[in-house]
Design an enzyme around this catalytic site. Structure first.
Site, PDB file in Angstrom:
ATOM      1  N   ASP A  20    -121.468  51.424   9.270  1.00 50.43           N
ATOM      2  CA  ASP A  20    -120.919  52.349   8.264  1.00 50.43           C
ATOM      3  C   ASP A  20    -121.999  53.062   7.458  1.00 50.43           C
ATOM      4  OD1 ASP A  20    -118.386  51.273   9.001  1.00 50.43           O
ATOM      5  OD2 ASP A  20    -118.757  49.593   7.663  1.00 50.43           O
ATOM      6  N   LYS A  39    -123.595  57.321  10.146  1.00 53.75           N
ATOM      7  CA  LYS A  39    -124.282  57.770  11.370  1.00 53.75           C
ATOM      8  C   LYS A  39    -123.592  58.966  12.002  1.00 53.75           C
ATOM      9  CE  LYS A  39    -123.728  53.705  13.354  1.00 53.75           C
ATOM     10  NZ  LYS A  39    -123.334  52.815  12.285  1.00 53.75           N
ATOM     11  N   GLY A  95    -115.907  53.083  13.947  1.00 53.50           N
ATOM     12  CA  GLY A  95    -115.122  54.195  13.431  1.00 53.50           C
ATOM     13  C   GLY A  95    -116.082  55.175  12.798  1.00 53.50           C
ATOM     14  N   HIS A  96    -116.335  56.268  13.490  1.00 53.92           N
ATOM     15  CA  HIS A  96    -117.270  57.261  12.955  1.00 53.92           C
ATOM     16  C   HIS A  96    -116.481  58.403  12.318  1.00 53.92           C
ATOM     17  CE1 HIS A  96    -120.562  55.830  15.947  1.00 53.92           C
ATOM     18  NE2 HIS A  96    -120.369  55.001  14.953  1.00 53.92           N
ATOM     19  N   GLN A 156    -121.931  50.242  15.021  1.00 55.36           N
ATOM     20  CA  GLN A 156    -122.246  49.123  14.122  1.00 55.36           C
ATOM     21  C   GLN A 156    -123.662  49.313  13.558  1.00 55.36           C
ATOM     22  OE1 GLN A 156    -120.792  48.119  17.432  1.00 55.36           O
ATOM     23  NE2 GLN A 156    -118.937  48.549  16.319  1.00 55.36           N
TER      24      GLN A 156
END
Ligand code: IMP
Length: 432
Positions: free
Chosen positions: A13, A16, A40-41, A223
């Site tokens: 988180d 990125k 989750g981006h 991650q």
């Protein structure tokens, strides 16, 4: 041309997605190497928010090929959902815009169930995302995995599915799980296979060919390094290699093909799930960072634990991933604080340590040593935006100095335009 690995340098988180999305302007290929739908981006383009879970962040750029590598674990239900969503908005217009490795392992409904049932037991709980990631990698290591390419051979798929269920039945029974309905699962997965068929390929070979052709290729970490199965805060980690070396292993690309490794960190620290977190703030400042930074999981919605920037943790990430430069994100979240703290080392058993210890008891006992810096204002004045204030500049410079690595990007808001890039690995000569 350049081949660049970008990793999250904390516990995930780090923002990125946004930085990778910016760099993809000049990339031809963006590749994910490990993990699955636990990621989750979040990307914000033209005020619109997009969240990707399996597909790399390059998805919003026309002409960029997004690759899900062999080292990933793929839940095809999530993937099909994501593909449909992006295609409906005009992205992934060509079939060659997406490649899914035939050798990536499939997450099954019972992998998710095992993950959930285990994590619900307080004695087992590490606060996983419950997306079945750990159990899928367990099946892979047990040599009972079912892979993406098997979906293209229905008879083989049914046989492997039956074998995997048989192997997992004792565990499912012990956890009180339901008996999986193999016929139903096979029907569902084989129907999804029809939609995924055009994308399933030898990703390793395609990425290799792109590198040989001279394309700009970006490996996008999911991650963060501190969640790496070997070099993270075990057992509070994910089940794959999130360090830069994992990119080579996950795609079958030799380390000699990589030009540089860049890291991304927030100007503070966050963590979801369990595990020691030396700089955690359980006070009003922690609440403020959570609220301002919208620190709630993009996959699970869980509130993230927030704390001050932790340099010993970043040093570990820099060392284990060979990070050559760092991007600092979400600096706008810290704006308005009178004082901003950086943890420069830990006090541990009467000694001072400057890199995060990975023994779980040592990490729990580590006391942060802080350096206090002046905060910067939240509101921009017409001639000096917060990013240009003396205090903000000093903070960024101090982080680079303490880590002995250049800070190549800073981010001051969610949008593409709120980022200052001082280096672009795909256009090194064009930048200041
Ligand atoms: P799993 O990957 O779902 O098995 O979860 C293992 C640990 O990694 C938990 O602490 C999760 O919260 C954490 N984790 C997994 N993926 C992410 C991510 O994308 N961002 C932040 N934490 C993650």
């Amino acid at each position: 041309m350049a081949v660049v690995i970008v990793v999250g340098a904390q516990w995930g988180d780090e923002g990125k997605g946004k930085i990778v999305d910016l760099l993809t302007e000049r990339a031809q290929m963006v590749v994910r190497w490990a993990g699955g739908a636990n990621a989750g981006h979040t990307l914000v383009v033209d005020g619109k928010k997009h969240v990707t879970r399996l597909i790399p962040s390059g998805v919003l750029r026309a002409g960029v090929t997004c690759v899900l590598g062999e080292g990933m674990v793929v839940d095809p239900t999530v993937l099909v959902d994501e593909v449909r969503g992006f295609r409906a908005q005009g992205f992934l217009a060509r079939h060659q815009d997406l490649v899914v490795a035939a050798r990536a392992h499939l997450t099954m409904p019972y992998h998710r169930e095992i993950d959930r049932l285990r994590d619900e037991r307080p004695e087992n709980s590490i606060g996983t995302t419950r997306k079945g990631i750990g159990p899928t990698y367990e099946s892979k290591a047990a040599r009972t995995g079912v892979r993406m390419g098997d979906l293209l051979h229905p008879e083989r798929f049914r046989g492997q599915l039956a074998r995997q269920i048989e192997h997992l039945m004792p565990l499912l029974t012990a956890l009180g799980g339901a008996v999986p309905d193999a016929t139903e699962i096979a029907a569902h997965y084989l129907a999804l296979a029809d939609e995924l068929r055009p994308y399933i390929a030898d990703a390793s070979k395609l990425v290799h060919d792109a590198i040989v052709r001279g394309d700009n290729v970006m490996f996008e970490g999911a991650q963060g390094v501190l969640l790496d199965i070997d070099h993270g805060t075990y057992p509070f980690v994910t089940s794959s290699s999130s360090t830069a070396g994992g990119a080579c292993a996950g795609l079958g690309i030799g380390p000699t093909k990589i030009d540089t490794v860049l890291g991304i960190a927030k100007g503070y620290a966050t963590r979801v799930g369990g595990g020691p977190f030396p700089t955690e703030l359980t006070d009003a400042t922690g609440d403020l960072l959570r609220k301002r930074g919208n620190e709630f999981g993009s996959v699970t919605g869980r509130p993230r634990r927030c704390g001050w920037l932790d340099l010993p943790a970043l040093r570990l990430a820099v060392r284990t991933s060979g990070i050559e430069g760092l991007a600092l994100t979400k600096l706008d979240v810290l704006a308005g604080l009178e004082r901003v703290r950086i943890c420069t080392g830990y006090r541990l058993g009467g000694a001072t340590v400057d890199e995060m210890p990975l023994d779980i008891d040592d990490l729990a006992a580590a006391e942060p040593i802080y350096e206090d810096l002046e905060g910067w204002p939240a509101a921009a004045s017409s001639d000096t935006p917060p990013s240009a204030t003396k205090a903000a500049t000093r903070f960024v410079a101090r982080v680079g100095e303490l880590l002995d690595r250049p800070v190549w990007a800073t981010s001051w808001g969610a949008g593409r335009s709120e980022t200052i890039l001082t280096y672009d690995p795909f256009a090194p000569d064009a930048m200041v």
